[in-house]
Design a protein around this motif. Sequence first.
Motif, short mmCIF file in Angstrom:
data_model
loop_
_atom_site.label_atom_id
_atom_site.label_comp_id
_atom_site.label_asym_id
_atom_site.label_seq_id
_atom_site.Cartn_x
_atom_site.Cartn_y
_atom_site.Cartn_z
N LEU A 144 7.21 -1.65 16.45
CA LEU A 144 6.66 -0.41 15.89
C LEU A 144 7.31 0.80 16.51
O LEU A 144 7.66 1.77 15.81
CB LEU A 144 5.15 -0.37 16.11
N ARG A 145 7.49 0.77 17.83
CA ARG A 145 8.11 1.92 18.51
C ARG A 145 9.58 2.08 18.11
O ARG A 145 10.08 3.20 18.01
CB ARG A 145 7.98 1.77 20.02
N THR A 169 11.06 1.08 15.19
CA THR A 169 11.30 1.35 13.77
C THR A 169 10.45 2.47 13.18
O THR A 169 10.79 3.04 12.16
CB THR A 169 11.07 0.08 12.92
N GLU A 170 9.32 2.77 13.82
CA GLU A 170 8.42 3.83 13.39
C GLU A 170 8.09 3.76 11.90
O GLU A 170 8.35 4.70 11.14
CB GLU A 170 9.00 5.21 13.75
N THR A 228 5.90 3.69 8.35
CA THR A 228 4.83 4.57 7.89
C THR A 228 3.60 3.79 7.45
O THR A 228 2.50 4.33 7.40
CB THR A 228 5.31 5.44 6.72
N LYS A 283 1.67 7.62 19.42
CA LYS A 283 3.04 7.26 19.79
C LYS A 283 3.07 6.02 20.67
O LYS A 283 3.91 5.13 20.50
CB LYS A 283 3.72 8.43 20.51
N GLY A 301 2.85 3.06 18.74
CA GLY A 301 3.94 2.88 17.79
C GLY A 301 3.61 3.38 16.41
O GLY A 301 4.21 2.95 15.42
N THR A 350 3.79 6.60 15.23
CA THR A 350 4.24 7.99 15.19
C THR A 350 4.27 8.57 13.78
O THR A 350 3.86 9.70 13.56
CB THR A 350 5.66 8.09 15.81
N ASN A 351 4.79 7.80 12.83
CA ASN A 351 4.99 8.31 11.47
C ASN A 351 3.97 7.76 10.48
O ASN A 351 4.25 7.65 9.29
CB ASN A 351 6.40 7.97 10.98
#
Length: 600
Positions: A262-263, A265-266, A268, A341, A344, A346-347
């Motif tokens: 997750l961290r 590739t971020e 959605t 964040k 993971g 973030t987006n």
Amino acid sequence: MIITHLSKLVHAQAAVVADQIAFRHRDAATKSWIPTSWKELSKKVMTVAKAMAAFGIKEHDCVATYTQNKPEGLIVDFAMYANRGVVVPLYATSSVSQFEYILNDSASKIIFAGEQFQYENAFKAIGNLSDAPKLVVFDRDVKFFPEDTTSMYLDDFMRFGETNEYLPVVEARMNAAQESDLANLIYTSGTTGEPKGVMLAHENFLFTMRIHAERLGVSEKDSSMCFLPMAHIFERAWTYFCLSQNVRVEINHNPVQVQQSLRETEPTIMCAVPRFWEKVYTAVMDKRARSKGAVKALMNRALQVGRQFNLGYRVKGKKAPLWLELQYKFYDKMVLSKIRKVAGLTNGHFFPCAGAALSQNINEFLHSIGVKIYYGYGLTETTATVCCFEDTNFDFSTMGTCLDGVQVKIGADNEILVKGGNVMKGYYNKPEETAKAFTEDGWFRTGDAGQLAADGSLRMTERIKDLFKTVNGKYIAPQALETRIGEDRFVEQIAVIGDQRKYVTALIIPAYEALKEYAAQKQIAYKNLEDLLRNQKIQEMFSARLKDMQKNFASFEQIKKFTLLPAPFTMETGELTNTLKIRRVIINQRYKEQIEAMYI
């Protein structure tokens, strides 16, 4: 957006967006994410499809995929669909006996195995068969048994499809493909008996993709983490939907590494079961508990403002007053975004969640910190989703409203009944079980009890088969208790006991590391884990926490005694299904002595 028969989906996308990325996977050696374009995917799918035809795969034959999430698994899926064949996905953790049962029931012609564990189990399972299926292995590092002279690696298998000798055969099958063709046999986890092969046709998946496209606002700007096993209908249907929407899929190979993935590739969007979010919640609560002074005050204020803004206004589709909006922006930047964040996220756009009960408290908390959970309800037999949250104006006490085209009503014993294009064709080789699963007028019987609100929202109250009755005639819904108590930071797993008993008890797997940290803080000395679990102060601590967590339950529903266990429930010991649901029958048998001791 291209929603078409699964035999043609990849090639239709390649014709329009050839050079765009269909999916990525992580290379363990370089630790980089390797992209596969639609053009590359289309070519590989056709090569494998031709190789399948060369090896004698006929229309409507079955092949089994026994693997972790890997690009090769998706390639095999779409290659089989091109041959009008049926894919039988197995969990990578399935035992030899589980695999052997499914292999025999489905009569699969080829087994596609992922890594060493799957290869060895598959080889053992087919060892006694007179007409053994072909065994093809994805990972080139797998070591074959010395006596194995027939298995081969996927890249060797693919060489049989590098010529165009069988191209006319595959193309003819693709052109002849019907929406009514069977696509998958997905076997239930067997919590209440023998596994059953759920027959899902292409039209089930197409219906599901269409209704999701109408409900959910995804676009090519989104990317999805493929985290749950592809043998799980939730991930399988969701990933196919994402591919139909040209949403890039990030394939997570090892579930343990999902936070790292997750961290890196971020993404959605990502579908997940409640257990994932329970761990996120526990991690944040642990950090909050350890914080001190100004840091703790800042975090508490951020969570308070996040709750006011998101639950008070955003979730209700209302615009927040300027003073609250400005506060939220400040605390989101200073605190909440940092929490997301670390997880993971973030987006994050939105995150579908289903597969088990999700605590309303945890659901509300996640929305408070800016994580949009689209909680929903569905089964393998309904090609996953029946209902889910919309973006706004949903009720946290429900599982959202039904998707367009899916009908729900409440039957006898408050059972949730479903009808629609997402409902399975039946159970493979089990006509009697299929008949039991439907009412006389064609409604699918879910086995779950629930309520329908006036606005169409569905609320599940209990799993009918899990309900038990005490000797006093009181009905208990164990999942309600397990969901509430499972929120606690010191509880990793719990199984509620009480069928035909005088009162309710529980077997509890503590969160061992959190418990050891607590012991250190309280200066509790112990020799080993078993000694710690027997310690009177630890027992008293758990008693107090259970009492507090059960205060909203009726007295007859509350846990009166409990036992702390030194080892977790696992799939390997048969106490958990591959979807991490507890097998109550197995647990009652295995821990009979400990259970009886609570009723002395």
